[in-house]
Scaffold this active site. Structure first.
Site, PDB file in Angstrom:
ATOM      1  N   GLU A  30      41.559  29.102  39.288  1.00 10.18           N
ATOM      2  CA  GLU A  30      42.752  29.023  40.158  1.00 10.18           C
ATOM      3  C   GLU A  30      44.008  28.683  39.353  1.00 10.18           C
ATOM      4  O   GLU A  30      43.928  28.198  38.224  1.00 10.18           O
ATOM      5  CB  GLU A  30      42.549  28.006  41.280  1.00 10.18           C
ATOM      6  CG  GLU A  30      42.492  26.565  40.832  1.00 10.18           C
ATOM      7  CD  GLU A  30      42.880  25.589  41.938  1.00 10.18           C
ATOM      8  OE1 GLU A  30      44.046  25.651  42.400  1.00 10.18           O
ATOM      9  OE2 GLU A  30      42.043  24.753  42.319  1.00 10.18           O
ATOM     10  N   LYS A  91      52.997  27.483  46.126  1.00  9.82           N
ATOM     11  CA  LYS A  91      51.580  27.134  46.308  1.00  9.82           C
ATOM     12  C   LYS A  91      51.015  28.064  47.383  1.00  9.82           C
ATOM     13  O   LYS A  91      51.506  28.079  48.518  1.00  9.82           O
ATOM     14  CB  LYS A  91      51.486  25.668  46.741  1.00  9.82           C
ATOM     15  CG  LYS A  91      50.095  25.192  47.105  1.00  9.82           C
ATOM     16  CD  LYS A  91      50.145  23.731  47.542  1.00  9.82           C
ATOM     17  CE  LYS A  91      48.873  23.336  48.266  1.00  9.82           C
ATOM     18  NZ  LYS A  91      48.975  22.009  48.889  1.00  9.82           N
ATOM     19  N   VAL A 111      42.509  26.797  46.128  1.00 13.73           N
ATOM     20  CA  VAL A 111      41.094  27.149  46.258  1.00 13.73           C
ATOM     21  C   VAL A 111      40.936  28.264  47.296  1.00 13.73           C
ATOM     22  O   VAL A 111      40.287  29.285  47.040  1.00 13.73           O
ATOM     23  CB  VAL A 111      40.246  25.911  46.628  1.00 13.73           C
ATOM     24  CG1 VAL A 111      38.832  26.311  47.042  1.00 13.73           C
ATOM     25  CG2 VAL A 111      40.207  24.932  45.451  1.00 13.73           C
ATOM     26  N   SER A 145      42.454  20.847  55.028  1.00 11.67           N
ATOM     27  CA  SER A 145      42.801  21.925  54.094  1.00 11.67           C
ATOM     28  C   SER A 145      42.215  23.258  54.535  1.00 11.67           C
ATOM     29  O   SER A 145      41.059  23.333  54.984  1.00 11.67           O
ATOM     30  CB  SER A 145      42.269  21.583  52.700  1.00 11.67           C
ATOM     31  OG  SER A 145      42.474  22.683  51.837  1.00 11.67           O
ATOM     32  N   ALA A 146      43.014  24.311  54.349  1.00 10.31           N
ATOM     33  CA  ALA A 146      42.531  25.673  54.622  1.00 10.31           C
ATOM     34  C   ALA A 146      41.392  26.050  53.673  1.00 10.31           C
ATOM     35  O   ALA A 146      40.681  27.032  53.923  1.00 10.31           O
ATOM     36  CB  ALA A 146      43.678  26.672  54.502  1.00 10.31           C
ATOM     37  N   ASP A 147      41.191  25.271  52.612  1.00 10.33           N
ATOM     38  CA  ASP A 147      40.052  25.522  51.714  1.00 10.33           C
ATOM     39  C   ASP A 147      38.737  25.512  52.493  1.00 10.33           C
ATOM     40  O   ASP A 147      37.811  26.275  52.182  1.00 10.33           O
ATOM     41  CB  ASP A 147      39.962  24.439  50.627  1.00 10.33           C
ATOM     42  CG  ASP A 147      41.108  24.480  49.634  1.00 10.33           C
ATOM     43  OD1 ASP A 147      41.934  25.409  49.692  1.00 10.33           O
ATOM     44  OD2 ASP A 147      41.171  23.559  48.786  1.00 10.33           O
ATOM     45  N   LYS A 164      38.648  14.691  45.834  1.00 13.40           N
ATOM     46  CA  LYS A 164      39.292  13.405  45.550  1.00 13.40           C
ATOM     47  C   LYS A 164      39.209  12.471  46.742  1.00 13.40           C
ATOM     48  O   LYS A 164      39.199  12.912  47.893  1.00 13.40           O
ATOM     49  CB  LYS A 164      40.780  13.629  45.244  1.00 13.40           C
ATOM     50  CG  LYS A 164      41.030  14.117  43.849  1.00 13.40           C
ATOM     51  CD  LYS A 164      42.421  13.715  43.369  1.00 13.40           C
ATOM     52  CE  LYS A 164      42.661  14.245  41.973  1.00 13.40           C
ATOM     53  NZ  LYS A 164      43.232  15.588  41.971  1.00 13.40           N
TER      54      LYS A 164
HETATM   55  N1  PSU Z   1      42.625  18.685  44.834  1.00 13.38           N
HETATM   56  C1  PSU Z   1      42.674  18.312  43.539  1.00 13.38           C
HETATM   57  N2  PSU Z   1      43.453  19.020  42.689  1.00 13.38           N
HETATM   58  C2  PSU Z   1      44.178  20.117  43.103  1.00 13.38           C
HETATM   59  C3  PSU Z   1      44.087  20.496  44.468  1.00 13.38           C
HETATM   60  C4  PSU Z   1      43.302  19.756  45.298  1.00 13.38           C
HETATM   61  O1  PSU Z   1      42.027  17.348  43.156  1.00 13.38           O
HETATM   62  O2  PSU Z   1      44.878  20.729  42.299  1.00 13.38           O
HETATM   63  C5  PSU Z   1      44.823  21.719  44.929  1.00 13.38           C
HETATM   64  C6  PSU Z   1      43.844  22.912  45.012  1.00 13.38           C
HETATM   65  O3  PSU Z   1      44.541  24.093  44.694  1.00 13.38           O
HETATM   66  C7  PSU Z   1      43.453  22.914  46.479  1.00 13.38           C
HETATM   67  C8  PSU Z   1      44.758  22.499  47.142  1.00 13.38           C
HETATM   68  O4  PSU Z   1      42.998  24.157  46.939  1.00 13.38           O
HETATM   69  O5  PSU Z   1      45.288  21.502  46.270  1.00 13.38           O
HETATM   70  C9  PSU Z   1      44.567  21.975  48.524  1.00 13.38           C
HETATM   71  O6  PSU Z   1      45.814  21.794  49.113  1.00 13.38           O
HETATM   72  P1  PSU Z   1      45.908  21.499  50.693  1.00 13.38           P
HETATM   73  O7  PSU Z   1      45.304  20.134  50.870  1.00 13.38           O
HETATM   74  O8  PSU Z   1      47.374  21.539  51.000  1.00 13.38           O
HETATM   75  O9  PSU Z   1      45.115  22.576  51.376  1.00 13.38           O
HETATM   76 MN    MN Z   2      47.006  20.082  54.306  1.00 11.91          MN
END
Ligand code: PSU
Ligand code: MN
EC number: 4.2.1.70
Length: 314
Positions: A30, A91, A111, A145-147, A164
């Site tokens: 990524e 992003k 992700v 997260s959309a992940d 994390k």
């Molecule tokens: N968690 C980490 N390091 C990162 C990310 C998450 O420890 O770099 C990044 C990844 O790209 C992950 C994104 O897909 O943050 C998630 O963001 P959000 O919570 O806004 O979906």
């Molecule tokens: Mn979010």
């Protein structure tokens, strides 16, 4: 037809195209971790070292980003530099992908974004640092997260050092279970917590052997059970951070985030940056080491998955 329409938006680097033509296993990487996860120039140096490591193990790295209105599968040195150096890189998660493709603005894929692009490119394994998840306090903020939705529907194996502890790891695992996403672990029974090895929560299935991981993943996809698989591997012991320190700093970062009224896609980058600053940069060494370790685990998985295909062809 649909696949052909999508392919018009993809552009493969020469090394990735050559590896794919030769049937060599590919490993997606990524770019949000480069653009928003680590400071320059450590980010670009790490990205190159991770690529070299994967290549050295016999797989081909494909770092994914959006540049010039195309999904780029594999980046040149100059492109890595641009993603790592510029402050103007978006992003890009599922929601944002059409926006950067249509505008031509540079985008670093999360992700979720990288999974979508890897699947379109025919890449089965993707190595990252940590996945996004259910945020603490999500019952009020709805910040999930959309992940996780992507893992529910897109068939890519995601190798990570867990998630994390800025997240609610227990709820993250519950969400994945609800959506039928298997969480595999290797090297230990428990799901990892990025800076620290043990999240306190068990992974669903421990499989240390890459061949066994590959069989598991093939069985899922052969059955038509679309969706991702998470493979968690812990940060190497030598660079693990003290969990009491990480817990305290995480609480502080979360309080600052709330006090400043930060919401939406800015939440995760804010928390990552604050923890990095609060650890005085020490977390960076841990971050780099865990990504490299994930790359080794991912390359071995990609080779094992390629073997399962070869065995069938025989
Ligand atoms: N968690 C980490 N390091 C990162 C990310 C998450 O420890 O770099 C990044 C990844 O790209 C992950 C994104 O897909 O943050 C998630 O963001 P959000 O919570 O806004 O979906
Ligand atoms: Mn979010």
């Amino acid at each position: 037809m649909v696949a052909n329409l999508a392919r018009a938006w993809l552009s493969f680097s020469a090394p990735v195209a050559a590896a794919q033509a030769a049937g060599r296993p590919l490993v997606a990487l990524e770019s949000t971790i480069i653009a928003h996860g680590m400071p320059y120039p450590h980010n670009v140096r790490t990205a190159r070292e991770v690529e070299a490591l994967i290549r050295g193990m016999g797989a081909e790295p494909a770092t994914i980003a959006v540049l010039g209105g195309r999904i780029r599968i594999g980046l040149s040195d100059d492109e890595l530099e641009l993603i790592g150096r510029s402050d103007a890189v978006h992003k890009v998660s599922r929601r944002d992908l059409p926006a950067v493709l249509a505008s031509g603005a540079p985008g670093a894929t999360t992700v979720a974004g990288t999974m979508i692009c890897a699947a379109l490119a025919g890449i089965e394994v993707f190595v990252t640092g940590g996945i996004g998840g259910v945020h603490r306090g999500a019952s009020e903020t709805f910040d999930i997260s959309a992940d996780l939705q992507e893992l529910a529907k897109t068939s890519v194996a995601v190798v990570c050092a867990g998630a994390k502890s800025i997240l609610d790891i227990g709820l993250t695992l519950e969400y994945l279970e609800t959506h039928g996403v298997p969480v595999l672990s290797c090297e230990q029974d428990n799901f990892a917590a990025f800076y620290t090895r043990d999240s306190g929560f068990r992974a669903d299935f421990r499989l240390d052997d890459p061949a066994a991981q590959a069989r598991f993943i093939r069985a899922k996809w052969d059955l038509g059970l679309a969706g991702g698989v998470v493979l968690s591997t812990p940060v190497p012991q030598a660079v693990e951070m003290p969990s009491a320190e990480i817990d305290a700093l995480t609480r502080q970062a979360l309080a600052e985030c709330a006090a400043q009224g930060i919401t939406g896609k800015a939440v995760t980058p804010f928390l990552l940056a604050r923890i990095k600053a609060l650890t005085g940069g020490r977390s960076l060494a841990t971050n780099i080491a865990l990504v490299k370790h994930n790359a080794e685990v991912g390359a071995r998985l990609a080779l094992a998955l390629a073997d399962t295909q070869r065995d069938r062809a025989d």
